[in-house]
Motif scaffolding. Structure first.
Motif, PDB file in Angstrom:
ATOM      1  N   GLY A  91     -77.286  -9.774 -27.407  1.00  0.00           N
ATOM      2  CA  GLY A  91     -78.679  -9.925 -26.994  1.00  0.00           C
ATOM      3  C   GLY A  91     -79.153  -8.758 -26.141  1.00  0.00           C
ATOM      4  O   GLY A  91     -78.374  -7.883 -25.765  1.00  0.00           O
ATOM      5  N   PRO A  92     -80.459  -8.728 -25.819  1.00  0.00           N
ATOM      6  CA  PRO A  92     -81.043  -7.638 -25.037  1.00  0.00           C
ATOM      7  C   PRO A  92     -80.431  -7.515 -23.637  1.00  0.00           C
ATOM      8  O   PRO A  92     -79.923  -8.493 -23.083  1.00  0.00           O
ATOM      9  N   THR A  93     -80.534  -6.307 -23.067  1.00  0.00           N
ATOM     10  CA  THR A  93     -79.981  -6.025 -21.739  1.00  0.00           C
ATOM     11  C   THR A  93     -80.512  -6.989 -20.681  1.00  0.00           C
ATOM     12  O   THR A  93     -79.770  -7.451 -19.823  1.00  0.00           O
ATOM     13  N   ASN A  94     -81.798  -7.295 -20.734  1.00  0.00           N
ATOM     14  CA  ASN A  94     -82.408  -8.205 -19.771  1.00  0.00           C
ATOM     15  C   ASN A  94     -82.226  -9.641 -20.259  1.00  0.00           C
ATOM     16  O   ASN A  94     -82.829 -10.041 -21.257  1.00  0.00           O
ATOM     17  N   PRO A  95     -81.416 -10.436 -19.549  1.00  0.00           N
ATOM     18  CA  PRO A  95     -81.187 -11.814 -19.988  1.00  0.00           C
ATOM     19  C   PRO A  95     -82.469 -12.643 -20.103  1.00  0.00           C
ATOM     20  O   PRO A  95     -82.528 -13.573 -20.896  1.00  0.00           O
ATOM     21  N   ALA A  96     -83.509 -12.291 -19.349  1.00  0.00           N
ATOM     22  CA  ALA A  96     -84.780 -13.016 -19.432  1.00  0.00           C
ATOM     23  C   ALA A  96     -85.437 -12.819 -20.791  1.00  0.00           C
ATOM     24  O   ALA A  96     -86.256 -13.637 -21.214  1.00  0.00           O
ATOM     25  N   GLU A  97     -85.072 -11.737 -21.494  1.00  0.00           N
ATOM     26  CA  GLU A  97     -85.614 -11.453 -22.826  1.00  0.00           C
ATOM     27  C   GLU A  97     -84.654 -11.875 -23.934  1.00  0.00           C
ATOM     28  O   GLU A  97     -84.980 -11.766 -25.117  1.00  0.00           O
ATOM     29  N   ALA A  98     -83.466 -12.343 -23.558  1.00  0.00           N
ATOM     30  CA  ALA A  98     -82.436 -12.700 -24.541  1.00  0.00           C
ATOM     31  C   ALA A  98     -82.607 -14.145 -24.989  1.00  0.00           C
ATOM     32  O   ALA A  98     -82.824 -15.039 -24.177  1.00  0.00           O
ATOM     33  N   SER A  99     -82.494 -14.356 -26.270  1.00  0.00           N
ATOM     34  CA  SER A  99     -82.647 -15.697 -26.825  1.00  0.00           C
ATOM     35  C   SER A  99     -81.465 -16.590 -26.465  1.00  0.00           C
ATOM     36  O   SER A  99     -80.330 -16.116 -26.388  1.00  0.00           O
ATOM     37  N   PRO A 100     -81.722 -17.890 -26.268  1.00  0.00           N
ATOM     38  CA  PRO A 100     -80.605 -18.821 -26.127  1.00  0.00           C
ATOM     39  C   PRO A 100     -79.713 -18.697 -27.362  1.00  0.00           C
ATOM     40  O   PRO A 100     -80.205 -18.483 -28.468  1.00  0.00           O
ATOM     41  N   THR A 102     -77.511 -16.257 -27.617  1.00  0.00           N
ATOM     42  CA  THR A 102     -76.867 -14.962 -27.434  1.00  0.00           C
ATOM     43  C   THR A 102     -76.031 -15.031 -26.153  1.00  0.00           C
ATOM     44  O   THR A 102     -76.254 -15.902 -25.295  1.00  0.00           O
ATOM     45  N   ILE A 103     -75.093 -14.129 -26.024  1.00  0.00           N
ATOM     46  CA  ILE A 103     -74.224 -14.150 -24.841  1.00  0.00           C
ATOM     47  C   ILE A 103     -75.035 -13.927 -23.577  1.00  0.00           C
ATOM     48  O   ILE A 103     -74.886 -14.671 -22.599  1.00  0.00           O
ATOM     49  N   ARG A 104     -75.916 -12.934 -23.575  1.00  0.00           N
ATOM     50  CA  ARG A 104     -76.735 -12.696 -22.374  1.00  0.00           C
ATOM     51  C   ARG A 104     -77.765 -13.800 -22.161  1.00  0.00           C
ATOM     52  O   ARG A 104     -78.085 -14.143 -21.022  1.00  0.00           O
ATOM     53  N   GLY A 105     -78.270 -14.382 -23.235  1.00  0.00           N
ATOM     54  CA  GLY A 105     -79.211 -15.492 -23.098  1.00  0.00           C
ATOM     55  C   GLY A 105     -78.563 -16.717 -22.494  1.00  0.00           C
ATOM     56  O   GLY A 105     -79.198 -17.476 -21.760  1.00  0.00           O
ATOM     57  N   ASP A 106     -77.285 -16.934 -22.786  1.00  0.00           N
ATOM     58  CA  ASP A 106     -76.577 -18.107 -22.275  1.00  0.00           C
ATOM     59  C   ASP A 106     -75.904 -17.877 -20.925  1.00  0.00           C
ATOM     60  O   ASP A 106     -75.763 -18.810 -20.145  1.00  0.00           O
ATOM     61  N   TYR A 107     -75.472 -16.625 -20.649  1.00  0.00           N
ATOM     62  CA  TYR A 107     -74.664 -16.384 -19.441  1.00  0.00           C
ATOM     63  C   TYR A 107     -75.264 -15.386 -18.458  1.00  0.00           C
ATOM     64  O   TYR A 107     -74.885 -15.367 -17.302  1.00  0.00           O
ATOM     65  N   GLY A 108     -76.152 -14.511 -18.906  1.00  0.00           N
ATOM     66  CA  GLY A 108     -76.691 -13.476 -18.021  1.00  0.00           C
ATOM     67  C   GLY A 108     -77.607 -14.056 -16.967  1.00  0.00           C
ATOM     68  O   GLY A 108     -78.318 -15.027 -17.211  1.00  0.00           O
ATOM     69  N   THR A 109     -77.593 -13.435 -15.783  1.00  0.00           N
ATOM     70  CA  THR A 109     -78.448 -13.912 -14.691  1.00  0.00           C
ATOM     71  C   THR A 109     -79.472 -12.876 -14.246  1.00  0.00           C
ATOM     72  O   THR A 109     -80.456 -13.220 -13.614  1.00  0.00           O
ATOM     73  N   SER A 110     -79.244 -11.598 -14.549  1.00  0.00           N
ATOM     74  CA  SER A 110     -80.185 -10.532 -14.193  1.00  0.00           C
ATOM     75  C   SER A 110     -79.854  -9.305 -15.039  1.00  0.00           C
ATOM     76  O   SER A 110     -78.826  -9.274 -15.718  1.00  0.00           O
TER      77      SER A 110
END
Length: 135
Positions: A91-100, A102-110
């Motif tokens: 997913g995208p670098t910014n988790p706020a832009e990452a879809s549920p 994706t790894i960043r969408g599910d686990y990223g915080t910033s």
């Protein structure tokens, strides 16, 4: 489509949270084959080499400081079209832009604590694999 390799690294925020196994499981379930893996604390020199393509960016030193702040888990995965497929999973670098899902969408915080790094092109995959695992 040819089988290729990509480099993936769980960053310090991911290793501290104990989600390395969850991330590895996602790659295994997607059909990737694990080729190499190791946990390490990167030196500043290694981090600077890893992020050399970003050395002119104003946030370069922050990247180096962050990635050396704790253990990372470095991996080489193999699959058909490995780089593109892994990027879609990450997913995208910014988790706020990452879809549920994706790894960043599910686990990223910033943007800074986005859990994972993945090669963005086959050339960088080859370079990053070399930095972490040699030829």
């Amino acid at each position: 489509m040819a089988v290729t390799q990509t480099f993936v690294m769980v960053k310090p925020d991911g290793t501290k949270r104990g989600i390395v196994g969850d991330i590895m499981s996602r790659f295994e379930h997607r059909g990737f084959k694990l080729i190499h893996a190791k946990q390490l604390v990167m030196s500043s020199a290694m981090a600077e080499q890893h992020y050399s393509h970003l050395s002119a960016k104003p946030f370069f030193q922050e990247l180096v400081d962050y990635i050396t702040s704790g253990p990372v888990f470095a991996m080489v995965w193999e699959a058909e079209n490995a780089v593109q497929l892994s990027r879609s999973m990450i997913g995208p670098t910014n988790p706020a832009e990452a879809s549920p899902g994706t790894i960043r969408g599910d686990y990223g915080t910033s943007v800074e604590a986005n859990v994972i790094h993945g090669s963005d092109c086959p050339e960088n995959a080859e370079r990053e694999i070399s930095v972490f695992f040699g030829q």
